[in-house]
Each structure stands twice: as C-alpha cells, then as structure tokens.
Design a protein around this motif. Sequence first.
Motif, short mmCIF file in Angstrom:
data_model
loop_
_atom_site.label_atom_id
_atom_site.label_comp_id
_atom_site.label_asym_id
_atom_site.label_seq_id
_atom_site.Cartn_x
_atom_site.Cartn_y
_atom_site.Cartn_z
N PHE A 14 -3.01 -3.57 -2.26
CA PHE A 14 -4.05 -3.61 -1.24
C PHE A 14 -5.41 -3.94 -1.85
O PHE A 14 -6.13 -4.82 -1.37
CB PHE A 14 -4.10 -2.24 -0.53
CG PHE A 14 -5.04 -2.17 0.62
CD1 PHE A 14 -4.68 -2.69 1.85
CD2 PHE A 14 -6.30 -1.60 0.47
CE1 PHE A 14 -5.55 -2.64 2.92
CE2 PHE A 14 -7.18 -1.55 1.53
CZ PHE A 14 -6.80 -2.06 2.76
N VAL A 15 -5.71 -3.27 -2.98
CA VAL A 15 -7.00 -3.51 -3.65
C VAL A 15 -7.07 -4.96 -4.13
O VAL A 15 -8.08 -5.65 -3.94
CB VAL A 15 -7.18 -2.52 -4.82
CG1 VAL A 15 -8.40 -2.89 -5.65
CG2 VAL A 15 -7.30 -1.10 -4.30
N LEU A 16 -5.96 -5.44 -4.75
CA LEU A 16 -5.95 -6.82 -5.24
C LEU A 16 -6.19 -7.81 -4.11
O LEU A 16 -6.94 -8.78 -4.27
CB LEU A 16 -4.61 -7.13 -5.92
CG LEU A 16 -4.36 -6.51 -7.30
CD1 LEU A 16 -2.98 -6.87 -7.80
CD2 LEU A 16 -5.42 -6.97 -8.28
N THR A 17 -5.56 -7.57 -2.95
CA THR A 17 -5.73 -8.49 -1.83
C THR A 17 -7.17 -8.51 -1.35
O THR A 17 -7.73 -9.56 -1.05
CB THR A 17 -4.80 -8.09 -0.67
OG1 THR A 17 -3.48 -8.04 -1.16
CG2 THR A 17 -4.88 -9.10 0.45
N ARG A 18 -7.81 -7.30 -1.32
CA ARG A 18 -9.22 -7.24 -0.93
C ARG A 18 -10.07 -8.08 -1.88
O ARG A 18 -10.95 -8.82 -1.45
CB ARG A 18 -9.71 -5.79 -0.96
CG ARG A 18 -9.14 -4.92 0.11
CD ARG A 18 -9.78 -5.22 1.43
NE ARG A 18 -8.76 -5.19 2.46
CZ ARG A 18 -8.98 -5.47 3.74
NH1 ARG A 18 -10.17 -5.81 4.15
NH2 ARG A 18 -8.00 -5.43 4.59
N ILE A 19 -9.80 -7.94 -3.18
CA ILE A 19 -10.58 -8.69 -4.17
C ILE A 19 -10.38 -10.19 -3.95
O ILE A 19 -11.35 -10.97 -3.91
CB ILE A 19 -10.15 -8.30 -5.61
CG1 ILE A 19 -10.50 -6.83 -5.88
CG2 ILE A 19 -10.84 -9.21 -6.63
CD1 ILE A 19 -9.98 -6.31 -7.19
N MET A 20 -9.12 -10.61 -3.74
CA MET A 20 -8.85 -12.03 -3.58
C MET A 20 -9.47 -12.58 -2.31
O MET A 20 -9.85 -13.74 -2.25
CB MET A 20 -7.33 -12.28 -3.59
CG MET A 20 -6.68 -12.10 -4.94
SD MET A 20 -7.36 -13.16 -6.23
CE MET A 20 -6.37 -14.63 -5.99
N ARG A 21 -9.57 -11.74 -1.27
CA ARG A 21 -10.22 -12.22 -0.04
C ARG A 21 -11.69 -12.48 -0.27
O ARG A 21 -12.24 -13.46 0.23
CB ARG A 21 -10.06 -11.19 1.07
CG ARG A 21 -8.74 -11.32 1.74
CD ARG A 21 -8.73 -10.48 2.99
NE ARG A 21 -7.35 -10.38 3.47
CZ ARG A 21 -7.00 -9.64 4.49
NH1 ARG A 21 -7.90 -8.92 5.13
NH2 ARG A 21 -5.74 -9.59 4.87
N ALA A 22 -12.31 -11.60 -1.08
CA ALA A 22 -13.72 -11.83 -1.41
C ALA A 22 -13.85 -13.14 -2.20
O ALA A 22 -14.75 -13.94 -1.94
CB ALA A 22 -14.25 -10.65 -2.23
#
Lengths: 250, 215
Positions: A197-205
């Motif tokens: 979840f955290v990785l996906t948030r970072i990649m969306r940014a």
Amino acid sequence: MSSGIFYEWFLPGVWITIQVTVYSAALAGLVAFVVGIARTHRLWIVRFVSGTYFEIFRGTSALVFMLWMAFAFPLMFGWQFVPMYAGVLALGLTYGAYGSEIVRGSLQSVSAAQREAGIALSFTRGQRLRRIELPQAWPEMVPPFNNLLIELLKGTALVSVISVADMTFAAGLSRLATNESAPAYVLLLFSYFVIAFVLTRIMRAVERKAKAGIGQGGGGKGRFRGLLALKLSPEGEMRQAKTGTAGGQG
Amino acid sequence: MNWDWSVVEDFMPSFWDGVLVTLQALALGSLIAFALGLVWAMAQRSHRKWISWPVTAVTEFIRNTPLLVQLFFLFYVVPTFGPSMSPLVTGVIGLGLHYSTYTAEVYRAGIDGVPVGQWEAATALSLPRRRTWTSVILPQAIRRVIPALGNYVVAMLKDSPMIAVIGAFEMLGEARAFSNLTFTFEAYTVVGIAFILIAYPASLLLRALERRLAQ
C-alpha cells in the motif's frame, strides 16, 4: 507469536524485507533501463544479446534461479554469495528482464516524429534519449513499474527459502517454536499488504510528478483508480499480462 | 566447473515425475483461475455494493500479498479450523486462487473493451440480462482476453515451483530432494533450463495465437 520472536526476529525481518526490496528494485531498475534501451539499439548484435538476456531471464522461474544461485552456483564455480545477495541478484536480474519490456515498449510508443525531430536537429543518439525520448516515455512507464514493484515485493518472500531472515522466515520460526501458526501468518499477510500500500502511494506521487513534468495532469484517460493497485485500461492490462511472458522479439 | 552427465542421467527418472506433477498443478490451477476470475470480475461489476465491495477488497488483498505466504497460510493455518489437504491440492488451490485475482482484471479489461454499441444493441433487441451476457458480451470479451489469460498460465508455470516449499514433489521439489541426497548441483541446473524450454515455446505459441485472434 511470542513477544520474543516478535522483537528478535519479526521486526528485524521487516527491515530485511524492506532492504531486499530496495536493493533488488535498484538492481532491477538499472537492468531494465540498460537492457530496455539496448533492445532498441540500431546494431543488431546489441539487440540480439540484450534480447537473449531478456528471453532467458523471463523464461526461468525466480525461485529456481534463486536456489540455483544459492546452492548450485557455489558447487559449480567454487564461489559463494552471502544468502541475501544471492536473493537480491536473482530478484533484480529476473524482474529487471520484465522491466526491460516496459522500458522498450514505452520508448517505442514515443511518436516517431519526436525522434525524427531530434535527428533533424542533429542530436546524437544519447542526447535524443536523454532529452527527448526518455522524458516522454517516463510517465508511460510509471504505472506498469508500480505493478512490477509490487510483484517484486511479493517475490522477496522467496528469500526466506534460502534462509535469509526476512519476515516470512520469522513467521516460519514462530510456527515451529510455538506450534501456533494463525497469528503469525495473519500478521505477515497484513504486513506485506501495508508495505504494498505504501509503495503504491509513493508510485502514485511519482506518476503525478512525471505527468506534470510533460504537461499532463489528472488521472489519465480510460483508467480508473482501484482500491490499491492502479487499474489499467484494456490495452494496458493486455500489455501487462505480456510483459512477464510474451515470446519472440518485438 | 565439473559438470557430470551421469548425475543428470540419474536425476532423469525423478525429473519426469516432477514434470508430470508440475503440469498437473498447472492445468488444475489454470482451471480454477479461469473460472474463479470470471466470478470475481462479474461480482466486482455488480451494482449491489454489498457484493462488489467485499469482493474487490478480498481480491486486492490476495493480489498484493505473496503467493508463498498464502501457500503457508493454506497449508499450516487453514487445517487448524478447516480441512487439511495434501501439499499438491493446497498448491493447486493456492495457485488458482492467487492467479484468479489476475485473470479477474483481465476479464474486467476484456468486458470494458466490448464496444458500447453491443450493449445498446442488446437493449434494443430487449434481450434479457442473462442472454446479453452469455451470447453477446462474454463471447466477444473472452475472445479478446485469451492471449492475456495464456500469458498468466505461463506466469503460473514460473510460480509453480513455490509449491515445492510446502512439500509437493514437482520439478523443483524433485531437484531439491535429489541434490540434498547426492550433494550435486546438476539437478537444479536441469530444472532451470527445463523452465526456459517450456516457457519460451509456450510464449511463442501465445504470440501466434494473438496474431490469429487479432485478424
């Protein structure tokens, strides 16, 4: 899970999992760009060598390759890796091969007119890549790279098989020590989910920034946001299914 | 390097046993993945929130956690409250369940890719809902997702060695048992090459199929 195992093994295991993810993602990123760009090279021999690399590493199973690196490689060549680096190498080289398909595909989707404009302005190949093609291809790459990163995170669980003490290894220990497996494995599954979840948030940014960089905003066309992973357009979904396994050049 | 062909020869009988088990797991796993994926895809499209929301949450959870850990969960945790299964059965269910969340996305993409005109035509002909799905939408959607589904079968093939970790004797399981017994490395190498030899032609076949279906 007893508190001893939790503090002595599980928490350090979380750190090991993060380390393995970061190192192998760095290696995979490097391999993806080098091999992906080499596969668009104008010399056939460069294309052939990088294409062969791609086909071999895409055809093999990450777990088999990892066990081979850990157990067969030392016997064959008399030289042994630290287990964690055997794992990082196996993951980085395999997922790098998948990533090279993403890089190659996005580079090819940059319109030919852009490349021709670069040639007309007598840019060298390096300049063209750096100033024209890569900046435009980059926003295309981010969503599939996000999915590949999640696959890589999931792949890191394999290092527990070659006795690297990551969080999966800690859960296994807990099962053996306490004879009670449910709490450990439930905690483990949720830990992976939280990291994903955290990785996906970072990649969306990263994606927002990349899109803003070439003057595109918003969510992109034809794609709606999923709960966690990015939902891809129909063509995107087909392309993603192919990156891991499609055969043949082109 | 001291490669010994006689070791390879000794390994061959158990290697073929392993190939058989791998193919079994793959075939059954694919069946589960194809069937269950369609169920997930339809459920996610449902207008009833109490169906679509939990299904989306569960599939996202399965998709974002490692197959290896799911296999451990099925093999060690599930028997504490449910049925206990053999390693192979657990492996087949694990592979099928994990990949069903991928095929669900493929089906979703395929259904989204059917032109709106087809839906409208079905409405204009006042076809019942069930008929619209079974004779208009799904035949077109499934035709265009076959190559993508095939690619996930190849991906599943490459993940199938994980079931060796819970004790199923597929290719890798056989290689591991053999190598631990004889202190040799040839078996791992043979299995590694075998994966490439199966996966590469399979992918070529899929590309040919894709070109054919695209026409």
